[in-house]
Design a protein around this motif. Structure first.
Motif, PDB file in Angstrom:
ATOM      1  N   CYS A 191      76.227  96.374  22.189  1.00  0.00           N
ATOM      2  CA  CYS A 191      75.217  96.230  23.246  1.00  0.00           C
ATOM      3  C   CYS A 191      74.990  97.528  24.013  1.00  0.00           C
ATOM      4  O   CYS A 191      75.936  98.182  24.432  1.00  0.00           O
ATOM      5  CB  CYS A 191      75.653  95.132  24.213  1.00  0.00           C
ATOM      6  SG  CYS A 191      74.514  94.948  25.593  1.00  0.00           S
ATOM      7  N   GLN A 193      72.714  97.426  26.656  1.00  0.00           N
ATOM      8  CA  GLN A 193      72.220  96.965  27.963  1.00  0.00           C
ATOM      9  C   GLN A 193      70.713  97.154  28.166  1.00  0.00           C
ATOM     10  O   GLN A 193      70.266  97.457  29.270  1.00  0.00           O
ATOM     11  CB  GLN A 193      72.996  97.674  29.088  1.00  0.00           C
ATOM     12  CG  GLN A 193      74.428  97.203  29.211  1.00  0.00           C
ATOM     13  CD  GLN A 193      74.530  95.785  29.753  1.00  0.00           C
ATOM     14  OE1 GLN A 193      74.144  95.504  30.874  1.00  0.00           O
ATOM     15  NE2 GLN A 193      75.032  94.873  28.925  1.00  0.00           N
ATOM     16  N   CYS A 207      66.940  91.295  20.169  1.00  0.00           N
ATOM     17  CA  CYS A 207      67.981  92.323  20.349  1.00  0.00           C
ATOM     18  C   CYS A 207      67.813  93.472  19.354  1.00  0.00           C
ATOM     19  O   CYS A 207      67.837  93.267  18.138  1.00  0.00           O
ATOM     20  CB  CYS A 207      69.365  91.684  20.176  1.00  0.00           C
ATOM     21  SG  CYS A 207      70.693  92.899  20.317  1.00  0.00           S
ATOM     22  N   PRO A 208      67.658  94.713  19.847  1.00  0.00           N
ATOM     23  CA  PRO A 208      67.475  95.848  18.935  1.00  0.00           C
ATOM     24  C   PRO A 208      68.775  96.350  18.317  1.00  0.00           C
ATOM     25  O   PRO A 208      68.758  97.229  17.462  1.00  0.00           O
ATOM     26  CB  PRO A 208      66.883  96.927  19.867  1.00  0.00           C
ATOM     27  CG  PRO A 208      67.427  96.610  21.211  1.00  0.00           C
ATOM     28  CD  PRO A 208      67.600  95.116  21.265  1.00  0.00           C
ATOM     29  N   CYS A 243      67.411  90.685  25.690  1.00  0.00           N
ATOM     30  CA  CYS A 243      67.896  89.306  25.527  1.00  0.00           C
ATOM     31  C   CYS A 243      67.524  88.476  26.759  1.00  0.00           C
ATOM     32  O   CYS A 243      66.972  87.380  26.641  1.00  0.00           O
ATOM     33  CB  CYS A 243      69.400  89.280  25.267  1.00  0.00           C
ATOM     34  SG  CYS A 243      70.363  90.259  26.413  1.00  0.00           S
ATOM     35  N   PRO A 301      73.230  87.946  20.580  1.00  0.00           N
ATOM     36  CA  PRO A 301      73.597  87.432  21.912  1.00  0.00           C
ATOM     37  C   PRO A 301      73.808  85.923  21.970  1.00  0.00           C
ATOM     38  O   PRO A 301      74.650  85.446  22.754  1.00  0.00           O
ATOM     39  CB  PRO A 301      72.420  87.845  22.805  1.00  0.00           C
ATOM     40  CG  PRO A 301      71.576  88.769  22.027  1.00  0.00           C
ATOM     41  CD  PRO A 301      71.988  88.727  20.597  1.00  0.00           C
TER      42      PRO A 301
HETATM   43  S1  SF4 Z   1      69.085  92.681  23.721  1.00  0.00           S
HETATM   44 FE1  SF4 Z   1      70.961  93.245  22.653  1.00  0.00          FE
HETATM   45  S2  SF4 Z   1      71.362  95.395  23.170  1.00  0.00           S
HETATM   46 FE2  SF4 Z   1      69.853  94.611  24.642  1.00  0.00          FE
HETATM   47  S3  SF4 Z   1      71.109  93.884  26.382  1.00  0.00           S
HETATM   48 FE3  SF4 Z   1      70.806  92.124  25.075  1.00  0.00          FE
HETATM   49  S4  SF4 Z   1      72.566  92.099  23.694  1.00  0.00           S
HETATM   50 FE4  SF4 Z   1      72.485  94.124  24.638  1.00  0.00          FE
END
Ligand code: SF4
Ligand code: SF4
Length: 254
Positions: free
Chosen positions: A63, A65, A119-120, A69, A125
């Motif tokens: 992740c 951040q 999520c990239p 998500c 998640p």
């Molecule tokens: S989309 Fe994926 S990378 Fe971005 S905050 Fe959520 S879990 Fe983390």
């Protein structure tokens, strides 16, 4: 990784002075609002590893951040306090006590997987939410959730018979979660099934309710699956230090 979202500031950490004058300037009420700083002293440095040891949590370390998500989350649209990005942040930082403040809502994930598609970083998640709910239950912070009861009933039936018989699954799920079997939606569903399904299929379904159907020569596969489940559960217990927790609780009680 700073937290910028205003919704994440706990109301008790917002301080205002009803009457305050600074250098002759009246900053009473809203104008004197400041955020009380938090001091975290009880980090759980193993928290990320504990979540990663549970199914679904394996890729939490990826992740970065971005918040995609949370932005795409079905539950967040209704309740802004439901924030997967923030919980992933807390887990990676080891801020267990902060995470526990939200323990009553983490289980509310509806597994729609919108976050997973957004999520990239392929963190998965939805899996992290499931692993976190499971972690809360295993550590004794929350009671077993209905979805966990359902997973157990489902798995037990597959292991025992090699088949899924829906009415038996639902009956056992209701019994385990102490719910009445005859609920309005259930009566309506049965009524619709009786009206629309062919008689032959209805008879087979009725028979399966009384005689649990089994896959032929299933015992070898059942033993292999059970052995795998036992190994996984032992590995998870070890990763979460559950034996030590039980021992500590015993000592406290004694
Ligand atoms: S989309 Fe994926 S990378 Fe971005 S905050 Fe959520 S879990 Fe983390
Ligand atoms: S799977 Fe859960 S966390 Fe992900 S978008 Fe759906 S409700 Fe939100």
């Amino acid at each position: 990784m700073p937290i910028h979202e205003k919704s994440l500031i706990r109301p008790e950490n917002l301080k205002t002075h009803e009457s305050l004058t600074l250098d002759g300037v009246d900053v009473s009420g809203h104008w004197s609002t400041f955020i009380e700083s938090r001091v975290v002293t009880d980090y759980n440095e193993a928290l990320e590893d504990e979540i990663a040891a549970l199914p679904g949590g394996e890729y939490i370390h990826r992740c970065w951040q971005c918040g995609s998500c949370t932005n795409s989350c079905t539950v967040n649209a209704i309740n802004p306090e439901f924030n997967p990005r923030y919980w992933i942040y807390l887990i990676r930082m080891g801020m267990e006590s902060e995470l526990l403040r939200d323990k009553e809502i983490i289980w509310q994930c509806v597994s729609c997987n919108k976050c997973t598609y957004a999520c990239p970083r392929d963190v998965f998640p939805e899996g992290v939410m499931k692993a976190t709910s499971h972690w809360l239950e295993l550590k004794g912070h929350t009671p077993k959730s209905p979805s966990m009861h359902f997973d157990e009933v489902f798995t037990e039936q597959v292991v025992r018979t090699g088949k899924i018989e829906e009415s038996r699954t639902i009956r056992r799920f209701f019994a385990r979660t102490r719910q009445a079997l005859l609920q309005d939606w259930m009566i309506e569903m049965v009524r619709q099934l009786l009206r629309h399904l062919p008689v032959g299929l209805l008879s087979r379904m009725g028979l399966a309710t009384f005689v649990a159907p089994r896959t032929r020569n299933w015992s070898g596969a059942a033993n292999a699956i059970q052995e795998y489940i036992d190994k996984q559960q032992d590995r998870q217990k070890q990763a979460l230090g559950l034996a030590e927790l039980v021992e500590a609780a015993r000592k406290d009680a004694g």
